[in-house]
Design a protein around this motif. Sequence first.
Motif, PDB file in Angstrom:
ATOM      1  N   PHE A   1       0.835  -1.201   0.000  1.00 22.74           N
ATOM      2  CA  PHE A   1       0.000   0.000   0.000  1.00 22.74           C
ATOM      3  C   PHE A   1       0.873   1.257   0.000  1.00 22.74           C
ATOM      4  O   PHE A   1       0.596   2.226  -0.725  1.00 22.74           O
ATOM      5  CB  PHE A   1      -0.908   0.004   1.228  1.00 22.74           C
ATOM      6  CG  PHE A   1      -1.749   1.240   1.370  1.00 22.74           C
ATOM      7  CD1 PHE A   1      -2.871   1.436   0.592  1.00 22.74           C
ATOM      8  CD2 PHE A   1      -1.400   2.228   2.289  1.00 22.74           C
ATOM      9  CE1 PHE A   1      -3.642   2.582   0.713  1.00 22.74           C
ATOM     10  CE2 PHE A   1      -2.157   3.375   2.423  1.00 22.74           C
ATOM     11  CZ  PHE A   1      -3.283   3.556   1.638  1.00 22.74           C
TER      12      PHE A   1
ATOM     13  N   ALA B   1       2.208   1.748  -3.426  1.00 23.42           N
ATOM     14  CA  ALA B   1       1.145   2.271  -4.295  1.00 23.42           C
ATOM     15  C   ALA B   1       0.959   3.766  -4.082  1.00 23.42           C
ATOM     16  O   ALA B   1       0.816   4.540  -5.043  1.00 23.42           O
ATOM     17  CB  ALA B   1      -0.164   1.521  -4.025  1.00 23.42           C
ATOM     18  N   MET B   2       0.981   4.189  -2.835  1.00 22.81           N
ATOM     19  CA  MET B   2       0.812   5.614  -2.539  1.00 22.81           C
ATOM     20  C   MET B   2       1.984   6.436  -3.073  1.00 22.81           C
ATOM     21  O   MET B   2       1.810   7.600  -3.455  1.00 22.81           O
ATOM     22  CB  MET B   2       0.667   5.823  -1.029  1.00 22.81           C
ATOM     23  CG  MET B   2      -0.670   5.372  -0.466  1.00 22.81           C
ATOM     24  SD  MET B   2      -2.095   6.142  -1.279  1.00 22.81           S
ATOM     25  CE  MET B   2      -1.740   7.883  -1.014  1.00 22.81           C
TER      26      MET B   2
ATOM     27  N   ASP C   1       0.989   7.156  -6.496  1.00 23.67           N
ATOM     28  CA  ASP C   1      -0.145   8.085  -6.517  1.00 23.67           C
ATOM     29  C   ASP C   1       0.299   9.511  -6.214  1.00 23.67           C
ATOM     30  O   ASP C   1      -0.215  10.479  -6.802  1.00 23.67           O
ATOM     31  CB  ASP C   1      -1.202   7.645  -5.496  1.00 23.67           C
ATOM     32  CG  ASP C   1      -2.258   6.731  -6.108  1.00 23.67           C
ATOM     33  OD1 ASP C   1      -2.375   6.728  -7.354  1.00 23.67           O
ATOM     34  OD2 ASP C   1      -2.952   6.039  -5.356  1.00 23.67           O
TER      35      ASP C   1
ATOM     36  N   HIS D   1      -2.514  -1.154  -5.372  1.00 20.33           N
ATOM     37  CA  HIS D   1      -3.623  -1.061  -4.416  1.00 20.33           C
ATOM     38  C   HIS D   1      -4.461  -2.340  -4.444  1.00 20.33           C
ATOM     39  O   HIS D   1      -4.878  -2.848  -3.389  1.00 20.33           O
ATOM     40  CB  HIS D   1      -4.512   0.133  -4.756  1.00 20.33           C
ATOM     41  CG  HIS D   1      -3.998   1.441  -4.251  1.00 20.33           C
ATOM     42  ND1 HIS D   1      -3.833   1.713  -2.909  1.00 20.33           N
ATOM     43  CD2 HIS D   1      -3.605   2.571  -4.907  1.00 20.33           C
ATOM     44  CE1 HIS D   1      -3.372   2.948  -2.759  1.00 20.33           C
ATOM     45  NE2 HIS D   1      -3.220   3.475  -3.952  1.00 20.33           N
TER      46      HIS D   1
ATOM     47  N   ALA E   1      -4.806  -4.683  -1.040  1.00 19.86           N
ATOM     48  CA  ALA E   1      -6.093  -4.749  -0.338  1.00 19.86           C
ATOM     49  C   ALA E   1      -6.388  -6.115   0.284  1.00 19.86           C
ATOM     50  O   ALA E   1      -6.761  -6.183   1.459  1.00 19.86           O
ATOM     51  CB  ALA E   1      -7.219  -4.325  -1.286  1.00 19.86           C
TER      52      ALA E   1
ATOM     53  N   ALA F   1     -10.228   4.887   1.684  1.00 21.66           N
ATOM     54  CA  ALA F   1     -10.389   4.854   0.232  1.00 21.66           C
ATOM     55  C   ALA F   1     -10.822   6.209  -0.314  1.00 21.66           C
ATOM     56  O   ALA F   1     -10.349   6.652  -1.368  1.00 21.66           O
ATOM     57  CB  ALA F   1     -11.404   3.777  -0.160  1.00 21.66           C
TER      58      ALA F   1
ATOM     59  N   ARG G   1      -9.191   5.879  -3.921  1.00 21.09           N
ATOM     60  CA  ARG G   1      -8.977   4.555  -4.500  1.00 21.09           C
ATOM     61  C   ARG G   1     -10.048   3.594  -3.992  1.00 21.09           C
ATOM     62  O   ARG G   1     -10.191   3.393  -2.796  1.00 21.09           O
ATOM     63  CB  ARG G   1      -7.590   4.018  -4.135  1.00 21.09           C
ATOM     64  CG  ARG G   1      -6.444   4.652  -4.886  1.00 21.09           C
ATOM     65  CD  ARG G   1      -6.510   4.338  -6.356  1.00 21.09           C
ATOM     66  NE  ARG G   1      -5.351   4.836  -7.084  1.00 21.09           N
ATOM     67  CZ  ARG G   1      -5.207   4.775  -8.398  1.00 21.09           C
ATOM     68  NH1 ARG G   1      -6.160   4.221  -9.125  1.00 21.09           N
ATOM     69  NH2 ARG G   1      -4.146   5.247  -8.988  1.00 21.09           N
TER      70      ARG G   1
ATOM     71  N   LEU H   1      -9.506  -0.721  -2.253  1.00 18.76           N
ATOM     72  CA  LEU H   1      -9.501  -1.169  -0.866  1.00 18.76           C
ATOM     73  C   LEU H   1     -10.851  -1.741  -0.446  1.00 18.76           C
ATOM     74  O   LEU H   1     -10.923  -2.611   0.423  1.00 18.76           O
ATOM     75  CB  LEU H   1      -9.134  -0.002   0.061  1.00 18.76           C
ATOM     76  CG  LEU H   1      -7.671   0.438   0.066  1.00 18.76           C
ATOM     77  CD1 LEU H   1      -7.513   1.693   0.893  1.00 18.76           C
ATOM     78  CD2 LEU H   1      -6.786  -0.665   0.611  1.00 18.76           C
TER      79      LEU H   1
END
Length: 369
Positions: free
Chosen positions: A226, A229-230, A233, A251, A255, A292, A297, A300
């Motif tokens: 996660f 992924a961020m 982002d 993501h 999850a 989320a 996103r 999740l």
Amino acid sequence: MSEANQKLNNKESPLDSARLAAAVSEGILTEDQAERLTDFWTRRGVTGPLAETLPHADIEEVRFVRGFHDIFISLGIGILMVGLIYGLQHLLPAWAISAVGAVSIWGLAEVFSRRMRLALPSFLLSLAFTPFFFMACFGLVVDQDLTGLSLGGWRQNYETWLVIPTSLVALAGAVLFYLRFKVPVGIAGITGGCLFIVAVLIEMAAPGLIDRYHVGFFLALGLVTFGLAMSFDIKDPARVTLNSDKAFWLHLMAAPFIVHSILALVASFSGQGSVGYSVAVIALFVILAIVALIVDRRALLVSAMSYLGFAIGYLILEANVSEEAAFAVTLLLLGGFILLIGSGWSLLRRVLLAPFSGQPLLRYLPATT
């Protein structure tokens, strides 16, 4: 005004990502220039029926299919690969079949990913290459069927010390495939390979540790994924470059680790199938919904939907309702909740982030409208 300018001024004319990718491959544009051009173009607004209702980021576009041509070619690739593997199963050992599969996938990617830039075939080929190449590397070195081999099995094998080098070779192949074809989902495959190597190292250093603390281990893996992924982002809060696609797949990968691990912890304290567990599941879903919404996103929430449905159904059954009625009411409530949060996504984000207006951290998140 020239015909080219007229086309540029036509808001119904989208920027063709396939042509843009072809321009990059031919050296007309650099990747950085292509991303900046995409950013500039999409800031003009979303064309079509969503133009007046959703900002680009809120669409959470997943660019892995562009038309039925992609689907048609993908069907051909799937049939070809199944026929190839089936035809070789009595002629070659498993590792050799995997090697032939990996080579074939690379060759197909040269045509359909590198040259033709087809989205769905590129996505499927990228997904398939890493497991084929991993199985070929392991099978070649260990020389046995690895499909049912556990970490404990490796620990007992006299060739245990070869697991890490072969894993690194297989991971290098996945990295090379990604660098060659630049398919965003490849980042998830590389991440999965890295996490696998970490798991093997831990198991070799402390045998049985993962088995004893598997819930915490998988939760840690989910949180790391996660976080990665961020990081993508944050580079693209407007969701207009390939960083957004890379983040989406990460993501989606993170999850299940997070949701299943947390609910396993809850079950260990309250007992699965109890009122307390059901209430905890609903509370967790609300917390995930808030997270989320903040990061914009929806992935999740997908992993938690089945748990939410079971929790709602259990609570309804506790009210002495028939199973048929409980099933129908559960689906109605679950579907209604999903539609409610989905249709009100932008409004909910505005309300949730309003108290933090003007804070520096908000510039790393998609803008609210």
